[in-house]
Design an enzyme around this catalytic site. Structure first.
Site, PDB file in Angstrom:
ATOM      1  N   LYS A  85       0.831  -1.216   0.000  1.00 35.73           N
ATOM      2  CA  LYS A  85       0.000   0.000   0.000  1.00 35.73           C
ATOM      3  C   LYS A  85       0.864   1.265   0.000  1.00 35.73           C
ATOM      4  CE  LYS A  85      -3.826  -2.301   2.369  1.00 35.73           C
ATOM      5  NZ  LYS A  85      -4.841  -2.168   3.449  1.00 35.73           N
ATOM      6  N   ASN A  87      -1.849   0.392   6.689  1.00 38.26           N
ATOM      7  CA  ASN A  87      -1.318  -0.851   7.259  1.00 38.26           C
ATOM      8  C   ASN A  87      -0.432  -1.667   6.302  1.00 38.26           C
ATOM      9  OD1 ASN A  87      -3.351  -1.846   5.678  1.00 38.26           O
ATOM     10  ND2 ASN A  87      -4.364  -3.029   7.270  1.00 38.26           N
ATOM     11  N   ARG A 132      -1.872 -14.383   5.385  1.00 44.57           N
ATOM     12  CA  ARG A 132      -2.446 -13.579   6.465  1.00 44.57           C
ATOM     13  C   ARG A 132      -1.637 -13.741   7.751  1.00 44.57           C
ATOM     14  NH1 ARG A 132      -7.191 -11.128   5.245  1.00 44.57           N
ATOM     15  NH2 ARG A 132      -8.181 -11.232   7.281  1.00 44.57           N
ATOM     16  N   GLU A 152      -9.901 -10.663  -6.744  1.00 40.69           N
ATOM     17  CA  GLU A 152      -8.949  -9.545  -6.643  1.00 40.69           C
ATOM     18  C   GLU A 152      -7.815  -9.675  -7.668  1.00 40.69           C
ATOM     19  OE1 GLU A 152      -9.943  -8.940  -1.895  1.00 40.69           O
ATOM     20  OE2 GLU A 152      -7.947  -9.625  -2.476  1.00 40.69           O
ATOM     21  N   THR A 188      -4.722  -6.695  11.185  1.00 41.92           N
ATOM     22  CA  THR A 188      -5.023  -5.441  10.464  1.00 41.92           C
ATOM     23  C   THR A 188      -4.384  -4.239  11.164  1.00 41.92           C
ATOM     24  OG1 THR A 188      -7.127  -6.376   9.781  1.00 41.92           O
ATOM     25  CG2 THR A 188      -6.918  -3.993   9.605  1.00 41.92           C
ATOM     26  N   TYR A 215     -12.769  -1.900  -2.982  1.00 43.20           N
ATOM     27  CA  TYR A 215     -13.185  -1.921  -1.579  1.00 43.20           C
ATOM     28  C   TYR A 215     -14.707  -1.789  -1.414  1.00 43.20           C
ATOM     29  CZ  TYR A 215      -8.333  -1.821  -0.097  1.00 43.20           C
ATOM     30  OH  TYR A 215      -7.022  -2.145   0.131  1.00 43.20           O
ATOM     31  N   PHE A 273     -15.133   4.213   7.562  1.00 41.02           N
ATOM     32  CA  PHE A 273     -13.782   4.542   7.076  1.00 41.02           C
ATOM     33  C   PHE A 273     -13.636   4.395   5.562  1.00 41.02           C
ATOM     34  CE2 PHE A 273     -13.676   0.088   8.563  1.00 41.02           C
ATOM     35  CZ  PHE A 273     -13.264  -0.565   7.404  1.00 41.02           C
ATOM     36  N   HIS A 318      -2.053  -5.460   1.779  1.00 38.54           N
ATOM     37  CA  HIS A 318      -3.353  -6.121   1.706  1.00 38.54           C
ATOM     38  C   HIS A 318      -3.106  -7.610   1.509  1.00 38.54           C
ATOM     39  CE1 HIS A 318      -7.437  -7.081   0.419  1.00 38.54           C
ATOM     40  NE2 HIS A 318      -6.883  -7.794  -0.549  1.00 38.54           N
ATOM     41  N   ARG A 323       3.207  -6.305   8.962  1.00 42.52           N
ATOM     42  CA  ARG A 323       2.566  -5.086   9.496  1.00 42.52           C
ATOM     43  C   ARG A 323       3.244  -4.607  10.780  1.00 42.52           C
ATOM     44  NH1 ARG A 323      -3.432  -7.194   7.913  1.00 42.52           N
ATOM     45  NH2 ARG A 323      -3.684  -6.018   5.975  1.00 42.52           N
TER      46      ARG A 323
END
Ligand code: CMP
Length: 140
Positions: free
Chosen positions: A11, A114, A87, A128, A93, A51, A59, A117, A104
């Site tokens: 990101k 963060n 993950r 995705e 997150t 998203y 948010f 993704h 992260r």
């Protein structure tokens, strides 16, 4: 049977802080193989669509604005049990809750910014990946 592909984005915060290389190194060290990768910038329409599942969340606009604030790296990754293992590698997150040694924990600024993704299911990994890459851009 668990699928073997997941989708990730590095990101804007992590790109801005110069951590593309460090994060890709962590990903490949963890046994993921790159199947597709691109350095790009999302348009507002793309971020909103990507998203859309969060559009009722408070948010949502903040998330969209952040995701178009700078370039990102999008990638398709392959490994046995890819979604769950990725993950685990990236951590919670919110970096404040992420385990030591996770992407992260090391590189994320906040719950919103963060760093990375990771798809949350095999079904979303496919959706995705297809959103960002044509079949001819995924290298087998
Ligand atoms: P990710 O899990 O990749 O996809 C949804 C994103 O929404 C999440 O990462 C965060 O970047 C963002 N997000 C989740 N919760 C919040 C929050 N409370 N405030 C701002 N952004 C959030």
């Amino acid at each position: 049977m668990a699928g073997n592909r997941t989708f990730t984005m590095i990101k804007p915060d992590a790109v801005e802080s110069g951590n593309i290389g460090n994060i890709i190194q962590m990903i490949t060290d963890a046994g993921f193989e790159l199947k597709a990768m691109k350095y790009t910038r999302l348009t507002e329409d793309q971020a909103k669509e990507f998203y859309a599942v969060h559009k009722e969340r408070p948010f949502y606009q903040e998330l969209v604005d952040y995701m178009i604030s700078g370039p990102i790296v999008a990638a398709v990754l392959e490994k046995e049990n890819a979604v769950a293992d990725f993950r685990t590698l990236i951590g919670a997150t919110d970096p404040a809750e992420a385990e030591e040694g996770t992407v992260r924990k090391k590189y994320a600024e906040s719950k919103a910014k963060n760093a990375v993704h990771g798809s949350d299911s095999d079904e979303n990994a496919k959706i995705e990946s297809d959103f960002h890459f044509g079949a001819d851009e995924i290298v087998d």
